[in-house]
Design a protein around this motif. Structure first.
Motif, short mmCIF file in Angstrom:
data_model
loop_
_atom_site.label_atom_id
_atom_site.label_comp_id
_atom_site.label_asym_id
_atom_site.label_seq_id
_atom_site.Cartn_x
_atom_site.Cartn_y
_atom_site.Cartn_z
N GLU A 186 24.08 77.81 8.74
CA GLU A 186 25.09 76.75 8.61
C GLU A 186 26.48 77.31 8.84
O GLU A 186 27.36 76.63 9.34
N GLU A 187 26.66 78.59 8.45
CA GLU A 187 28.01 79.17 8.48
C GLU A 187 28.42 79.67 9.86
O GLU A 187 29.51 80.21 10.02
N HIS A 199 21.84 75.29 2.82
CA HIS A 199 21.76 76.46 3.71
C HIS A 199 21.59 77.74 2.89
O HIS A 199 22.07 77.83 1.76
N GLU A 213 26.57 71.11 -0.74
CA GLU A 213 27.80 71.86 -0.46
C GLU A 213 28.69 71.65 -1.68
O GLU A 213 28.51 70.67 -2.41
N ASP A 226 29.06 78.47 -2.51
CA ASP A 226 28.70 77.96 -1.18
C ASP A 226 27.56 78.76 -0.60
O ASP A 226 27.77 79.79 0.00
N THR A 227 26.27 78.27 -0.73
CA THR A 227 25.92 77.07 -1.46
C THR A 227 24.68 77.31 -2.27
O THR A 227 23.79 76.48 -2.40
ZN LIG Z 1 28.32 75.77 2.77
#
Ligand SMILES: [Zn+2]
Length: 384
Positions: free
Chosen positions: A145-146, A81, A168, A111-112
């Motif tokens: 993604e978050e 992501h 990740e 991340d990430t």
């Molecule tokens: Zn992540």
């Protein structure tokens, strides 16, 4: 960019990615992924690697880079992501990457973006060496993604593949299992009255107490079934709101619940179970009136077979690299569960520790980023 001149190309790319603010636009002040998507795309275009975009939200695209394989009918997907969580409460400058004692600091370093940089160079290295991998390779740099996983959901539309590796921070462990998440609200309705004559009303807080005790009992029941890699499912009441002022009988009380799911549990079945608990309370207490709202978040668990081809290759590669090849589980969710549900055997693997993800002082060990690069490169070179 202090101390960045002496670091290898993968880390240089990581530093560049960290310097681009890509805070998810669902968080305050977040510009979203437009700028980083363009940078990732240029990285591949400059090297003569085909790319395209998938629109997810206006101005927030996924970027896909493609290497042709010897067998056009088979595909390996490397997925990372591009968004980050917010920078609120950070104890370091978020977008000024700094290298110190072998670590790179900044928002997204762990991340990430570390995994993303390592994947980008793995694909670029194969292309530069003129190697055609056994399967077609897609590098998918996806948005969101978050917050709500819309990037991977878009990526999965009609997607086929024989393996996916999702970046990740797993501390260089190959992860084949993670819990799912279900978050929703239960609202109890009562009847307002003066607190001097509470018998004229129905106290929503008192009824909610029954719901909470029932959930606590349910948590104890869940603790009895333990998944070998993930432990038990859990249920936690994290928020409660109720009442207006002390001399009223409260006519409303709401809670927010976080339920972690094990592989094999479906959102629909789990919700049905909790509706059953409410129905049982209603049967015992005639004035009890509770409703469950549509979940705010749902994500089913990940469980990829340990004897699947991607899991076996990952384990072999890690052992060859002198790393721990044990297939493991993690307590956080990722895009991998969505790729897995699409029928693509999926793993999570990347540099950095989840303890530093989203942290006030976020960093990644640059040695781990180099090892991850080697892993991703070997994976796409050898997966057949
Ligand atoms: Zn992540």
């Amino acid at each position: 960019m202090m101390g960045l001149m002496r670091i290898p190309p993968v880390s240089q790319t990581l530093a560049r990615l960290v310097s681009i603010n890509s805070v998810n636009s669902s968080y305050e002040g977040g510009p979203g992924e437009r700028e980083i998507a363009t940078w990732v795309r240029c990285f591949f275009e400059q090297r003569g690697i085909e790319t395209w975009e998938q629109d997810v939200f206006p101005g927030r695209p996924n970027v896909i880079a493609r290497l042709p394989g010897r067998d056009a009918s088979r595909r390996v997907i490397l997925e990372a992501h591009t968004d980050t969580v917010s920078v609120q409460g950070m104890g370091i400058p978020p977008f000024e990457p700094r290298v110190e004692a072998g670590r790179l600091y900044g928002r997204g370093s762990c991340d990430t973006k570390a995994g993303l940089a390592a994947m980008m160079h793995a694909v670029a290295a194969l292309h530069e060496d003129g190697i055609t991998p056994p399967c077609e390779v897609w590098l998918a740099a996806v948005v969101d993604e978050e917050f709500s996983y819309r990037g991977v959901v878009k990526l999965c539309e009609g997607l086929t593949g024989q393996a996916a590796v999702v970046a990740e921070p797993t501390g260089l462990r190959a992860v084949i299992a993670s819990k799912g998440v279900l978050r929703w609200r239960i609202v109890v309705r009562g009847k307002a009255a003066h607190s001097g004559k509470p018998d004229l009303g129905v106290n929503a807080i008192n009824h909610m107490a029954r719901v909470i005790l029932s959930l606590e009992e349910d948590h104890r029941r869940l603790a009895k079934r333990v998944h070998p890699l993930l432990g038990p499912a859990t249920v936690n009441v994290g928020v409660i709101h109720g009442g207006v002022q002390v001399n009223f009988v409260p006519d409303n009380c709401a809670i927010e619940i976080d339920r972690r799911l094990l592989p094999g549990e479906t959102v629909a079945d789990v919700l049905k179970h909790y509706q059953g608990l409410l129905d049982a309370l209603k049967a015992q207490h005639p004035t009890f009136d509770a409703a469950m709202e549509t979940p705010m978040l749902t994500d089913e668990a990940l469980e990829t077979a340990a004897d699947s081809a991607p899991a076996q290759l990952a384990s072999t590669l890690l052992a060859e690299m002198g790393l721990d090849g044990t297939l493991s589980g993690v307590p956080f969710s990722s895009d991998a569960s969505k790729l897995s549900r699409q029928g693509i055997p999926s793993l999570v693997f990347g540099p950095g520790s989840i303890d530093q993800a989203h942290a006030a002082v976020e960093f990644v060990e640059l040695d781990e980023v180099e090892r991850a690069f080697e892993f991703y490169r070997s994976f796409i070179l050898r997966f057949a």
